[in-house]
Motif scaffolding. Structure first.
Motif, PDB file in Angstrom:
ATOM      1  N   GLU A 457       0.774  -1.184  -0.002  1.00  0.00           N
ATOM      2  CA  GLU A 457      -0.115  -0.018   0.086  1.00  0.00           C
ATOM      3  C   GLU A 457       1.077   1.198   0.103  1.00  0.00           C
ATOM      4  OE1 GLU A 457      -2.863   0.016   3.054  1.00  0.00           O
ATOM      5  OE2 GLU A 457      -3.444  -2.111   3.175  1.00  0.00           O
ATOM      6  N   SER A 458       0.337   2.271  -0.982  1.00  0.00           N
ATOM      7  CA  SER A 458       1.291   3.503  -0.729  1.00  0.00           C
ATOM      8  C   SER A 458       0.399   4.480  -1.313  1.00  0.00           C
ATOM      9  CB  SER A 458       2.719   3.542  -1.604  1.00  0.00           C
ATOM     10  OG  SER A 458       2.240   3.230  -2.902  1.00  0.00           O
ATOM     11  N   ARG A 459       0.796   5.813  -1.328  1.00  0.00           N
ATOM     12  CA  ARG A 459       0.105   6.881  -1.671  1.00  0.00           C
ATOM     13  C   ARG A 459       0.802   7.420  -3.087  1.00  0.00           C
ATOM     14  NH1 ARG A 459      -0.446  10.057   4.288  1.00  0.00           N
ATOM     15  NH2 ARG A 459      -1.410   8.058   5.497  1.00  0.00           N
ATOM     16  N   TRP A 460      -0.081   7.491  -3.960  1.00  0.00           N
ATOM     17  CA  TRP A 460       0.213   8.046  -5.396  1.00  0.00           C
ATOM     18  C   TRP A 460       0.915   6.985  -6.079  1.00  0.00           C
ATOM     19  CZ3 TRP A 460       2.711  13.115  -7.048  1.00  0.00           C
ATOM     20  CH2 TRP A 460       2.336  13.199  -8.343  1.00  0.00           C
ATOM     21  N   CYS A 461       2.324   7.076  -5.459  1.00  0.00           N
ATOM     22  CA  CYS A 461       3.302   6.120  -5.962  1.00  0.00           C
ATOM     23  C   CYS A 461       4.487   5.939  -4.788  1.00  0.00           C
ATOM     24  CB  CYS A 461       3.679   6.551  -7.628  1.00  0.00           C
ATOM     25  SG  CYS A 461       4.912   7.885  -7.484  1.00  0.00           S
ATOM     26  N   PRO A 462       5.020   4.679  -4.514  1.00  0.00           N
ATOM     27  CA  PRO A 462       6.156   4.845  -3.675  1.00  0.00           C
ATOM     28  C   PRO A 462       7.383   5.155  -4.253  1.00  0.00           C
ATOM     29  CG  PRO A 462       5.483   2.569  -4.616  1.00  0.00           C
ATOM     30  CD  PRO A 462       4.697   3.376  -5.121  1.00  0.00           C
ATOM     31  N   THR A 463       8.451   5.514  -3.398  1.00  0.00           N
ATOM     32  CA  THR A 463       9.872   5.665  -3.654  1.00  0.00           C
ATOM     33  C   THR A 463      10.505   4.981  -2.563  1.00  0.00           C
ATOM     34  OG1 THR A 463      10.109   7.744  -2.198  1.00  0.00           O
ATOM     35  CG2 THR A 463       9.073   8.055  -4.489  1.00  0.00           C
ATOM     36  N   LEU A 464      11.816   4.539  -3.129  1.00  0.00           N
ATOM     37  CA  LEU A 464      12.848   3.934  -2.190  1.00  0.00           C
ATOM     38  C   LEU A 464      14.096   4.501  -2.896  1.00  0.00           C
ATOM     39  CD1 LEU A 464      11.921   0.097  -1.759  1.00  0.00           C
ATOM     40  CD2 LEU A 464      11.877   2.128   0.020  1.00  0.00           C
TER      41      LEU A 464
END
Length: 475
Positions: A457-464
């Motif tokens: 689950e993430s908001r809009w799109c994840p980043t790492l």
């Protein structure tokens, strides 16, 4: 996708907040007349003559902090008793009227010099509550406080944090003060624009207790109304209260989930700081020499705070000599040794990785291993679920994984899991909710070559921006 989710995903830190977050672990140093009266809170009627450390050594403080792996130091330049650790031109209630250094001493200068020598950032604590000054409770006091603030921020080099608490009780005349917070902030922004204003301020949020308790999901993106919570006079601490010192406010356990922010108005970047003391008290008391927190307890707070998207502010109080006590120094050294041995050898360096998708060639999964906080992996905008498969190159044994989001783009990840490949099967061994600036995962030793990180689950799109793998002491 709901508009409030995209809106929350785009909230990001200021440069000063990012620099503060990268400090991670730093010291609080409580030192004043209380050290010599054996009190936690002074009454304001102490004579400056009682402040007379016999062997004050700020370099010893700095060396001990460095040995623990700290990157900064915040000094209590004036506590509630009103006594100033620098020769302020605006009051006689300061070191200039003490016998220490024959009245020519300046604790703040000695600490700032030591911080520069040992590459520590310097922060200042200045208590708005003043139990000594007769102007307290009047408009004149706010002018006095701003004059002192400007004096402190102008004469000791760069300041990374100005730390305010919300304590607000009576002054020597029985009056209480309405603090001119906006005026205080204006002085700080003018003189030290790169300093964060912490706790009773717009940049850094108090975690909510002095017991070292951290939330499972510590969101940096929260409703704007939280910004003023610690400034409410009726809820401020007005007495030295052990119960308050160890209070854990569980009703505030969720500050930033979708449910909380769904109907919130403005959202802000307001990250958390965890503060606790290495001893039961904040000032030095000889009877606490055998009550220094155990190494394992300090490590647990470190992992929960620095490893849970917060920072760790650990208090170490100098004794009557003006030195950190030998027991405190020993514990700090032990803590630093464990942290250095755990995180000195990143087993993921040189790894390769493939993602279920990437936004473009500049945002591919290989960015997780370049140790550059400005580069990161991200899928296409609007992709809330994705995964990355990692090849460590050969089988390795590990029990720590460190994940970092690219928080310059916001805080996005809400839930994730990590698996390793055993023969042809993927086996889950760790999971979590938020990542934020840094998430440290601990687990029993695993031997594997292939890992998979799944963003569930993430908001809009994840980043790492980073994935590091380590072998440390047993989890």
């Amino acid at each position: 996708m709901s508009n409030f989710i995209q809106k929350s995903a785009l909230v990001s830190p200021t440069k000063r907040q990012l620099n503060w977050q990268e400090t991670e672990f730093y010291a609080f140093v409580h030192f004043t007349v209380n050290t010599f009266t054996d009190r936690e809170w002074g009454l304001g009627d102490e004579e400056p003559s009682i402040f007379d450390p016999t062997d004050l050594n700020a370099e010893q403080w700095a060396q001990a902090c460095k040995s623990a792996g700290m990157r900064g130091l915040i000094l209590t330049c004036k506590h509630h008793d009103g006594f100033c650790l620098w020769p302020s031109r605006y009051t006689d209630h300061s070191v200039k009227n003490s016998p220490w250094r024959h009245g020519d001493g300046d604790v703040v200068k000695e600490v700032s010099d030591a911080c520069r020598k040992y590459d520590l950032k310097l922060g200042v604590y200045l208590s708005p509550w003043d139990r000594h000054d007769s102007r307290y409770g009047t408009d004149e006091y706010n002018t006095y406080f701003k004059d002192q603030l400007r004096e402190l921020l102008s004469n000791y080099g760069d300041i990374f944090s100005v730390w305010f608490d919300g304590a607000c009780g009576e002054g020597p005349n029985g009056k209480t003060q309405i603090y001119d917070w906006d005026g205080y902030y204006q002085v700080i922004r003018e003189v030290q624009p790169n300093a964060v204003i912490s706790v009773c301020g717009p940049d850094v949020r108090w975690v909510g207790n002095e017991a070292g308790h951290c939330r499972e999901s510590e969101w940096s993106v929260v409703p704007e109304e939280l910004r003023d919570r610690e400034k409410i006079q009726e809820k401020s601490q007005q007495a030295d209260d052990t119960e308050f010192r160890n209070l854990v406010r569980s009703e505030d356990e969720d500050l930033g989930s979708r449910e909380v922010i769904r109907n919130a108005g403005e959202l802000i970047w307001y990250p958390a700081e965890v503060n606790t003391s290495i001893r039961p008290g904040w000032f030095y008391h000889a009877h606490e020499d055998d009550k220094v927190k155990p190494l394992q307890e300090l490590l647990e707070v470190y992992y929960q705070s620095v490893g849970g998207n917060a920072t760790f502010l650990l208090n170490i109080p100098p004794d009557k000599r003006g030195r950190f006590h030998e027991e405190d120094v020993k514990r700090l050294k032990e803590l630093g040794q464990v942290l250095r041995s755990t995180f000195q050898n990143d087993l993921a360096l040189g790894s390769s990785a493939t993602a279920s998708e990437s936004m473009d060639k500049e945002h591919e999964a290989v960015n997780l291993f370049d140790r550059n906080s400005d580069t990161f992996w991200s899928p296409k905008l609007g992709t809330e679920r994705a995964h990355i498969e990692i090849d460590l190159g050969e089988e390795k044994v590990f029990n720590r994984i460190v994940l970092k989001e690219h928080i310059q783009s916001g805080q996005r990840i809400e839930r994730f899991k990590i698996e390793y490949q055993d023969a042809a099967a993927w086996k889950e061994f760790s999971q979590g909710t938020i990542v934020g600036y840094k998430r440290i995962l601990r687990f029993n030793k695993i031997k594997a070559r292939y890992l998979r990180i799944t963003i569930m689950e993430s908001r809009w799109c994840p980043t790492l921006s980073s994935c590091e793998v380590y072998l440390g002491p047993n989890a």
